[in-house]
Design an enzyme around this catalytic site. Sequence first.
Site, PDB file in Angstrom:
ATOM      1  N   ARG A  10      48.966  37.674  35.066  1.00 64.30           N
ATOM      2  CA  ARG A  10      49.694  36.992  36.143  1.00 64.30           C
ATOM      3  C   ARG A  10      48.945  35.717  36.491  1.00 64.30           C
ATOM      4  NH1 ARG A  10      45.648  37.842  39.757  1.00 64.30           N
ATOM      5  NH2 ARG A  10      44.718  39.914  39.781  1.00 64.30           N
TER       6      ARG A  10
ATOM      7  N   LYS B 254      43.821  48.897  32.118  1.00 64.37           N
ATOM      8  CA  LYS B 254      42.497  48.404  31.738  1.00 64.37           C
ATOM      9  C   LYS B 254      41.951  49.136  30.515  1.00 64.37           C
ATOM     10  CE  LYS B 254      42.983  46.146  35.578  1.00 64.37           C
ATOM     11  NZ  LYS B 254      43.903  45.006  35.507  1.00 64.37           N
TER      12      LYS B 254
ATOM     13  N   GLU C 259      32.610  52.245  33.812  1.00 62.65           N
ATOM     14  CA  GLU C 259      31.976  51.289  32.904  1.00 62.65           C
ATOM     15  C   GLU C 259      30.508  51.161  33.245  1.00 62.65           C
ATOM     16  OE1 GLU C 259      35.352  47.938  31.863  1.00 62.65           O
ATOM     17  OE2 GLU C 259      33.646  47.381  33.089  1.00 62.65           O
TER      18      GLU C 259
END
Lengths: 163, 501
Positions: free
Chosen positions: B292, B116, B200
């Site tokens: 995916r 990430k 975050e």
Amino acid sequence: MKVTLETAESKLSISFDLKDHSLKANVDGKPYEGTLLNPEPNVYLVLIDGKVYEYRVFSNSEGELVVYFGDQSITFKPTELRGRKQSKVAEAGKMPITAPMPGRVVNILRNVGDLVTEGQGVVVVEAMKMQNEMTAPKSGKVVKINVSVGQAVSSGEVLAVIE
Amino acid sequence: MFSKILIANRGEIAVRIMRTCREMGIRTVAIYSDADRSALHVRHADEAYYIGASPSTDSYLCIDKIINVLRKSGAEAVHPGYGFLSENSNFVAAVEAAGAVFIGPSAHSMRLMGDKISARKIAESADTPTVPGTTKPLESLDEAIAIAEQIGYPVMLKAAAGGGGKGMRMVTTRQELITAYALARSEAEAAFKDPTVYLEKLIARPRHIELQILADKHGNYVYLGERECSIQRRNQKVIEECPSPINDPQLRRSMGEAAVRIAREAGYYNAGTIEFLVDADKNFYFLEMNTRLQVEHPVTEMVTGIDLVKEQIKIAADCKLSFTQQDIILRGHAIECRIYAEDPERNFIPSPGQILRLRTPNGPGIRDDSGVYEGFEVPIYYDPLLSKLIVWANTRQEAIAKMLRALDEYSVDGIKTTISFFKQILRHEEFVKAHIDTGFIARNWQPSLQQGNKISPPERRELAAIIAAIHLSKSKGNSEKPQQRNLWKVAARAEKLGLLR
């Protein structure tokens, strides 16, 4: 035929008379009359005044009857079962931490003798990839830990005791 | 084209992939653990191989065991599904080293986007805004506290290798961060074998909107519209729709083009999803990329008419995309509800166990991507997703009505599911008006309020008692067994007692 059933909230006396598919029944004095069909095993249809009610019934491992309708269910205990399953009488001042679902113990956060405050985590149980912290139901001392890391636990099993 | 594909997954997604394989004339190979010996995906496959004990760390996460099956079965390609090894670049490398094709991106772009933190850097170089936060892994709790205090609470703690809400925690105070840091790391370690977490800033009342992209190995890219995934609990999606009720053609285009830019920057091919947070003013921020097939891919399939698994297989077989951006037309509205084995009345705790009776909905516009069947024992070891119920209709309003009808037809007796919970959401005024954000469930559902919502009329309860009494009198005398016997359990017990040799 007369039967007494218990739910979590109340006790119900039921009498019923079933001839072919015609049903006459009575619950705590309230009469019901209609047609009863059993189209597949464990599935019952009751037709009363043109309305159709579907129920599914299964007995669980405790011998209780679980009746499903729509997305709801009610568990009934036949009174004859009363006393067979001993409810553990809580010892004065002691409160258990129980597993709310089957799973596996992945961590034990406290030792016997540790002081904990209400809401503090004691045992971590994992089921279906989610780790759930089982917390102390009250402030006190950890007097017993019944499980070890890696152990599988069933629903309702006592993991630890707080005094 | 491949003649045999190994599906390195279980449950509904393995079944869904096998369905497309069968339509394409491709034979399928399943893998299974102890708990899954008679699972639906095993029953759907042409071949099935045992790979180990029930915990996924002993089975579905074991690269070497899966590679052995790949060699033994002679499959030419591997579809990873979602979860498990689907975003593990070592697995991609192992599949390729065994001479087979991985149905997904290259190990390189998976590494770039799967992590990430490096994905945020890619998004920045593709001129797409990202949510403020750390651009490197947190080294310690002290560092986490320092950064959280610098960007300001509330913050999100996330697993670097993560996805699906695992290892993810919202934190509003320093005290919470101390507990959450350890829990998130341990969850991330358990789920992904990597405890790395990062921070975050939390955007107020964001919507979660994601873009599906497809890219072939010849440099062609398309975006297939967006999915609105704002209905989440514990940071996990539960209802998804396509299109998003707030997206207009202009926003769709700018998000779609940003998604393609990011994929291009990462040299990405196959199916992928770029997730964005969208604030109240329709500003969007790159969140992460899922390298995916997504759980919620069916809503895109229903609205675009494109079978994403088929496209994935074709791309892996070096085919060019057979359509361009101009060919992609969104038609009607699709909604998906994830039917989880969880008890909505007890704060969504898992509810594994045997399914005593199962009735699934049917009729126009209904799709049920299920991984279970009547009599199946839902294992404690894996994700609680039983099935995905998807509906399609011309408008959002009609799709909501259709979903409510389908949920009424759906019954799973024996274990608790989220079916009743979805009915409440779909009738909720804010949902109907599409005034939704990722805090919708947390704001509207307190666990203690749940129970009160399900009081049924007394006659329904009394009739239930009559039926219980009748059933009791019928079952007396014919010594009804409380539950269907699980032959595997019986055999295992006999084996332990030395009764079997």
